[in-house]
Design a protein around this motif. Structure first.
Motif, PDB file in Angstrom:
ATOM      1  N   MET A 139      -4.728  -7.084  -9.186  1.00  0.00           N
ATOM      2  CA  MET A 139      -3.455  -6.876  -9.883  1.00  0.00           C
ATOM      3  C   MET A 139      -3.143  -8.094 -10.745  1.00  0.00           C
ATOM      4  SD  MET A 139      -1.260  -5.393  -6.694  1.00  0.00           S
ATOM      5  CE  MET A 139      -0.011  -4.635  -7.741  1.00  0.00           C
TER       6      MET A 139
ATOM      7  N   VAL B 203       0.836  -1.200   0.000  1.00  0.00           N
ATOM      8  CA  VAL B 203       0.000   0.000   0.000  1.00  0.00           C
ATOM      9  C   VAL B 203       0.874   1.254   0.000  1.00  0.00           C
ATOM     10  CG1 VAL B 203      -1.698   1.310   1.333  1.00  0.00           C
ATOM     11  CG2 VAL B 203      -1.938  -1.174   1.094  1.00  0.00           C
TER      12      VAL B 203
ATOM     13  N   GLY C 185       1.994   2.027  -3.472  1.00  0.00           N
ATOM     14  CA  GLY C 185       0.958   2.098  -4.507  1.00  0.00           C
ATOM     15  C   GLY C 185       0.708   0.785  -5.222  1.00  0.00           C
TER      16      GLY C 185
ATOM     17  N   ASN D 154      -1.448  -1.421  -5.016  1.00  0.00           N
ATOM     18  CA  ASN D 154      -2.783  -1.886  -4.648  1.00  0.00           C
ATOM     19  C   ASN D 154      -3.817  -1.409  -5.664  1.00  0.00           C
ATOM     20  OD1 ASN D 154      -2.522   0.789  -3.909  1.00  0.00           O
ATOM     21  ND2 ASN D 154      -3.714   0.608  -2.028  1.00  0.00           N
ATOM     22  N   GLU D 155      -3.358  -1.290  -6.924  1.00  0.00           N
ATOM     23  CA  GLU D 155      -4.263  -0.771  -7.943  1.00  0.00           C
ATOM     24  C   GLU D 155      -4.516  -1.816  -9.014  1.00  0.00           C
ATOM     25  OE1 GLU D 155      -2.621   2.885  -9.369  1.00  0.00           O
ATOM     26  OE2 GLU D 155      -2.395   3.679  -7.336  1.00  0.00           O
ATOM     27  N   PRO D 156      -5.762  -1.945  -9.442  1.00  0.00           N
ATOM     28  CA  PRO D 156      -6.100  -2.924 -10.474  1.00  0.00           C
ATOM     29  C   PRO D 156      -5.246  -2.736 -11.724  1.00  0.00           C
ATOM     30  CG  PRO D 156      -8.093  -1.960  -9.540  1.00  0.00           C
ATOM     31  CD  PRO D 156      -6.930  -1.184  -8.979  1.00  0.00           C
TER      32      PRO D 156
ATOM     33  N   PHE E 140      -6.667  -6.902  -4.825  1.00  0.00           N
ATOM     34  CA  PHE E 140      -6.485  -5.581  -5.439  1.00  0.00           C
ATOM     35  C   PHE E 140      -6.653  -5.645  -6.962  1.00  0.00           C
ATOM     36  CE2 PHE E 140      -3.389  -4.664  -1.728  1.00  0.00           C
ATOM     37  CZ  PHE E 140      -4.411  -4.127  -0.954  1.00  0.00           C
TER      38      PHE E 140
ATOM     39  N   LYS F  66      -2.094  -3.215 -12.237  1.00  0.00           N
ATOM     40  CA  LYS F  66      -0.648  -3.156 -12.031  1.00  0.00           C
ATOM     41  C   LYS F  66      -0.090  -4.575 -11.895  1.00  0.00           C
ATOM     42  CE  LYS F  66       0.394   1.372 -10.047  1.00  0.00           C
ATOM     43  NZ  LYS F  66       0.921   2.093  -8.872  1.00  0.00           N
TER      44      LYS F  66
END
Ligand SMILES: [Zn+2]
Ligand SMILES: [Zn+2]
Length: 222
Positions: A206, A174, A177, A179-181, A204, A183
């Motif tokens: 990913m 976290v 960063g 934690n983003e779809p 998340f 990635k």
């Protein structure tokens, strides 16, 4: 010097470096104003526990009661406790004390405090230098500052490992960063930490790739 006089506790302790644990009767401290008394329901075992039990790091203070992935229910609170009440489901992780006055403590990063007290085999300087006794016991007494709330609906047994391997991977993910779809997340080693990182990565949404030690990499999500 061991502090006596608090709740009677039954734990499992290593007495030497053989790796064998045996029943161990001891006393928890007399609860202070900010203390929470917790009936331990579950406690995970971490490889750090194995290192300490077998004295690989040369710092074991036997008898060692291991365990720093603790989930339990509050059975009592001191008069100054504001965040917990009896009946709450709570967790305790890798440390149970710090100075509470340094820069790190002020930022909520008590784990970087030079006065940090580890949950098991830690040195409780404020309490005569006694070795802290961990979660392989039926009761533990912890300042509310180092107690975490376990949300309703989270299975307590599965929550326990989140308190060491879980936060160890979640926090940097976290913080950086990750934690983003969409990635990409690469995980080296599918061990105690790695498999939890896979679960977070999936949650998340990913694209997760695992490099298993000694094997070729394989995709597990995305
Ligand atoms: Zn651990
Ligand atoms: Zn501090």
């Amino acid at each position: 010097m061991e502090e006596q006089g608090g709740a009677a506790a039954l734990g499992w302790a290593a007495r030497d470096a053989t790796g064998v644990l045996s029943p161990y009767n001891f006393s928890r401290r007399v609860p202070r104003d900010d203390d929470v008394t917790i009936k331990v329901l579950y406690c995970g075992i971490c490889h750090t526990d194995l290192h300490i039990i077998k004295n690989y790091w040369g710092n074991a203070m036997y008898p060692v009661v291991p365990g720093h992935e603790i989930v339990g229910v509050v059975t009592g609170v001191g008069g100054g406790v504001t965040r917990f009440k009896p009946g709450d489901t709570v967790g305790v992780g890798y440390f149970v004390g710090s100075c509470r006055s340094c820069e790190s403590c002020g930022k909520g990063n008590e784990n970087y405090c030079t006065g940090v007290v580890l949950t098991s085999n830690g040195v409780e300087r404020a309490r005569g230098g006694a070795a802290s006794k961990g979660g392989f016991s039926d009761v533990i007494v912890v300042s509310e500052h180092y107690v975490l709330r376990v949300p309703d609906g989270l299975p307590p047994d599965r929550t326990a490992p989140l308190l060491c391997p879980g936060v160890t991977v979640y926090s940097p993910m976290v913080g950086h960063g990750l934690n983003e779809p969409g990635k990409h997340l690469g995980i080296v080693g599918l061990g105690g930490l790695g498999h939890v990182a896979v679960k977070f990565g999936k949650a998340f949404r990913m694209k997760v790739t695992v490099k298993a030690i000694g094997c070729s990499s394989f995709r597990v999500g995305g």
